[in-house]
Design a protein around this motif. Structure first.
Motif, short mmCIF file in Angstrom:
data_model
loop_
_atom_site.label_atom_id
_atom_site.label_comp_id
_atom_site.label_asym_id
_atom_site.label_seq_id
_atom_site.Cartn_x
_atom_site.Cartn_y
_atom_site.Cartn_z
N LEU A 159 0.83 -1.21 0.00
CA LEU A 159 0.00 0.00 0.00
C LEU A 159 0.86 1.26 0.00
O LEU A 159 0.34 2.36 -0.19
N PHE A 160 2.15 1.10 0.23
CA PHE A 160 3.05 2.25 0.32
C PHE A 160 3.34 2.82 -1.07
O PHE A 160 3.58 2.08 -2.03
N GLY A 161 3.34 4.15 -1.14
CA GLY A 161 3.82 4.84 -2.34
C GLY A 161 5.20 5.41 -2.08
O GLY A 161 5.78 5.20 -1.00
N PRO A 162 5.75 6.16 -3.04
CA PRO A 162 7.09 6.76 -2.85
C PRO A 162 7.18 7.63 -1.60
O PRO A 162 8.19 7.59 -0.88
N ALA A 163 6.13 8.41 -1.31
CA ALA A 163 6.17 9.29 -0.13
C ALA A 163 6.27 8.47 1.15
O ALA A 163 7.04 8.82 2.06
N GLU A 164 5.48 7.39 1.24
CA GLU A 164 5.51 6.55 2.45
C GLU A 164 6.87 5.87 2.62
O GLU A 164 7.39 5.78 3.74
N TYR A 165 7.43 5.41 1.51
CA TYR A 165 8.74 4.75 1.60
C TYR A 165 9.82 5.73 2.06
O TYR A 165 10.68 5.40 2.87
N PHE A 166 9.78 6.95 1.52
CA PHE A 166 10.75 7.96 1.93
C PHE A 166 10.63 8.24 3.43
O PHE A 166 11.62 8.28 4.16
N SER A 167 9.39 8.43 3.89
CA SER A 167 9.16 8.72 5.32
C SER A 167 9.58 7.54 6.19
O SER A 167 10.12 7.74 7.29
N GLY A 461 20.76 5.69 0.94
CA GLY A 461 20.85 6.97 0.26
C GLY A 461 20.26 6.97 -1.14
O GLY A 461 19.41 7.81 -1.48
N LYS A 462 20.69 6.03 -1.98
CA LYS A 462 20.20 5.98 -3.37
C LYS A 462 18.69 5.74 -3.42
O LYS A 462 17.98 6.35 -4.22
N LEU A 463 18.22 4.85 -2.55
CA LEU A 463 16.79 4.54 -2.53
C LEU A 463 15.99 5.75 -2.05
O LEU A 463 14.91 6.04 -2.59
N MET A 464 16.51 6.45 -1.05
CA MET A 464 15.82 7.64 -0.54
C MET A 464 15.72 8.72 -1.62
O MET A 464 14.69 9.36 -1.80
N GLU A 465 16.83 8.92 -2.35
CA GLU A 465 16.84 9.92 -3.42
C GLU A 465 15.81 9.55 -4.50
O GLU A 465 15.07 10.41 -4.99
N GLU A 466 15.78 8.28 -4.84
CA GLU A 466 14.84 7.82 -5.87
C GLU A 466 13.40 8.05 -5.44
O GLU A 466 12.57 8.57 -6.21
N LYS A 467 13.06 7.65 -4.20
CA LYS A 467 11.68 7.80 -3.71
C LYS A 467 11.32 9.27 -3.54
O LYS A 467 10.17 9.67 -3.77
N LEU A 468 12.27 10.10 -3.12
CA LEU A 468 12.01 11.53 -2.97
C LEU A 468 11.66 12.14 -4.33
O LEU A 468 10.69 12.90 -4.46
N ARG A 469 12.43 11.81 -5.35
CA ARG A 469 12.18 12.34 -6.69
C ARG A 469 10.83 11.86 -7.22
O ARG A 469 10.07 12.63 -7.81
N GLN A 470 10.54 10.58 -7.02
CA GLN A 470 9.26 10.04 -7.51
C GLN A 470 8.08 10.73 -6.83
O GLN A 470 7.09 11.09 -7.48
N ALA A 471 8.18 10.93 -5.52
CA ALA A 471 7.10 11.57 -4.77
C ALA A 471 6.89 13.01 -5.24
O ALA A 471 5.73 13.46 -5.38
N LEU A 472 7.98 13.72 -5.50
CA LEU A 472 7.86 15.11 -5.94
C LEU A 472 7.33 15.21 -7.37
O LEU A 472 6.60 16.15 -7.71
N ILE A 473 7.69 14.25 -8.22
CA ILE A 473 7.16 14.25 -9.59
C ILE A 473 5.65 14.03 -9.57
O ILE A 473 4.89 14.71 -10.26
N ILE A 474 5.21 13.06 -8.74
CA ILE A 474 3.77 12.76 -8.64
C ILE A 474 3.00 13.96 -8.10
O ILE A 474 1.89 14.27 -8.55
#
Length: 517
Positions: A159-167, A461-474
């Motif tokens: 159920l998690f999206g990029p924002a939830e994974y980043f948090s 780090g790499k995963l956080m950057e990826e999820k942060l970018r995805q969340a901001l794009i969405i």
């Protein structure tokens, strides 16, 4: 509840053919083909016990050294072997703590208090037997907990999206800061340094080089194995060489290994309590598994009718912490296998191993790689049984190994590290980088910085950057998405609360007292 039993049944039915009959066999070595995964599980447990017994060689350094060897193995077998090294080291660390009064692992520190006193009283065998049996029981319970919680947590994670994974990763790093030894500020600096190092290399979206200083070997970023082996392998060798060796190996007879009925009656409740405490703390991100034995010892001492017995050979002071130790070591796999978040440095290495084999850690592991998920769970139970067989009969051999001077071991360790690192990319510059990170890691240790949070930050780090970018794009660039989504907001709130509570003067003082003890 029915879902839990269904998951357990499905899992253990699936793994029978995975662990017990793998298609990869030993070719030409023996007349009768052996199941390769069983063999790799045994090798991992044996190596783990060995490095747990030998002070100065930890599971982090060993797994980092063996990462290159796993390239040619099946992913399931490779991870089964690495997992065996991890929880095998927890068993071996107790042997050193009891016989030599030197904890082979950080989690075995508490065992020295009463275990070595029992050895001096001629009850070394009983102490070793209690530690092994308690660890076996705790490991079996923890394996069932992993199997039972795996599917529900995986469904939640889907159920998690990029924002939830980043948090979630932010929360995990906050726990890592609070649960790290020493200053919170130093732990925070190590996390940030790890995140910074993870950004070195070529940006996948823009193709621009970042922080490479025009140096071509850095264009692909810093290799995970190079950083891990340098900071933990080489640095550990340097740290141990400066310490004078004082190994007070017990001269008295080991005695009987199995505890009698009176010992068992004294141990039943501490083992049950220790298993529960360790299993819960092991799930916490930020190396909560290390706190399990300390928490168990504190509980046993506080509820004991005669607390003065502790520190003088109380068998409860061995049974409880050792059970907590092994339970925590195994439930630490839950966040890794279900959420893809490593709770400690060893699990960060496991993420590196999974990535090397093309497996993306996270909730998809259970659905896309069921062989891996259930194979590891079944191997944990088989591994615990192997460790019981390995540890008790070979006590005499471990005593002999404990008498080998460290100065005779470290050249072999360094040579093995260099060969392993060179074999990853066949580049001499990797060996030079490893040596540089080894010196850097040694300096960090001398200055009181703990390197483990840095490795955790580097892996995430790499995963956080990826999820942060995805969340901001969405969200079209809106940072409000992290607080507008309920689960994400809740995780960030927990992260902030943990940091604020840890920074309160009263809590900070208690935290310092706990780590000092």
């Amino acid at each position: 509840m029915m879902d839990v039993f269904a998951n357990l049944g499905l899992g253990f039915a699936t793994v029978w053919k995975i662990v017990w009959w793998s298609p990869a066999f030993l070719q030409g070595a023996v007349a009768i083909p052996l199941p390769m995964n069983i063999l790799l599980c045994f090798v991992g447990c044996l190596v783990g016990t060995l490095i747990g017994v030998l002070p100065g060689v930890g599971p982090i350094a060993t797994i980092a050294m063996l990462l290159p060897i796993t390239f040619g193995l099946d992913p399931v077998g490779a991870l089964i072997m690495l997992a065996g090294i991890y929880y095998g080291a927890q068993y071996g660390g107790s042997t050193t703590a009891i016989l030599v009064n030197i904890p082979g692992e950080a989690t075995s520190v508490v065992t020295t208090l009463d275990g070595h006193q029992m050895a001096k009283q001629g009850r070394a065998g009983v102490a070793l037997g209690t530690a092994a049996l308690g660890s076996f029981f705790a490991g079996c319970v923890a394996t069932v907990v992993i199997a039972a919680l795996g599917a529900p947590l995986t469904k939640l994670a889907l159920l998690f999206g990029p924002a939830e994974y980043f948090s979630l990763m932010v929360m995990g790093l906050c726990f890592a800061v609070v649960l790290a030894r020493g200053s919170i500020l130093k732990a925070f600096c190590m996390i940030m340094l790890g995140l910074l190092l993870s950004t070195v290399g070529t940006d996948l979206e823009t193709g621009q080089e970042r922080m490479t200083f025009g140096f071509a070997p850095l264009a692909d970023g810093i290799d995970f194995a190079v950083l891990a082996m340098g900071v933990f392998g080489f640095a550990e060798v340097l740290r141990n060489l400066e310490n004078p060796e004082t190994r007070d190996v017990v001269k008295t007879k080991i005695g009987r290994l199995l505890p009698d009925w009176n010992d068992i009656k004294q141990c039943i409740n501490p083992v049950l309590r220790g298993t529960g405490i360790g299993a819960i703390l092991g799930i916490l991100p930020g190396n909560g598994a290390v706190l399990g034995p300390f928490a168990s010892y504190t509980v046993e001492k506080k509820i004991a009718k005669d607390p003065s017995r502790f520190g003088k050979g109380a068998i409860e002071g061995v049974a409880g912490p050792e059970s907590a130790n092994n339970a925590g070591a195994q439930t630490a796999f839950i966040p890794l296998l279900t959420l893809g978040i490593p709770p400690n440095a060893v699990m960060a290495l496991m993420v590196g191993a999974m990535t090397i084999h093309g497996i993306i850690p996270g909730p998809q592991v259970m659905t896309k790689n069921p062989d891996l998920f259930w194979g590891m769970i079944a191997s944990m139970w088989i591994g615990n049984l192997m460790l019981l067989v390995i540890n008790l009969p070979l006590v005499g051999l471990w005593v002999k190994l404990l008498q080998v001077p460290y100065r005779l071991m470290f050249p072999a360790i360094l040579i093995f590290c260099c060969i392993g690192i060179y074999s990853v990319n066949n580049q001499p510059v990797d060996v030079a980088f490893t040596a540089m990170f080894g010196l850097f890691g040694y300096i960090l240790i001398k200055l009181g910085f703990e390197p483990a949070p840095m490795l955790l930050g580097f892996v995430l780090g790499k995963l956080m950057e990826e999820k942060l970018r995805q969340a901001l794009i969405i969200s079209r660039g809106s940072f409000m998405t992290f607080v507008e989504r309920p689960i994400s907001a809740g995780l960030l709130l927990v992260a902030v609360a943990v940091l604020v509570i840890a920074l309160l003067p009263s809590m900070s003082k208690k935290r310092d007292e706990v780590f000092t003890e």
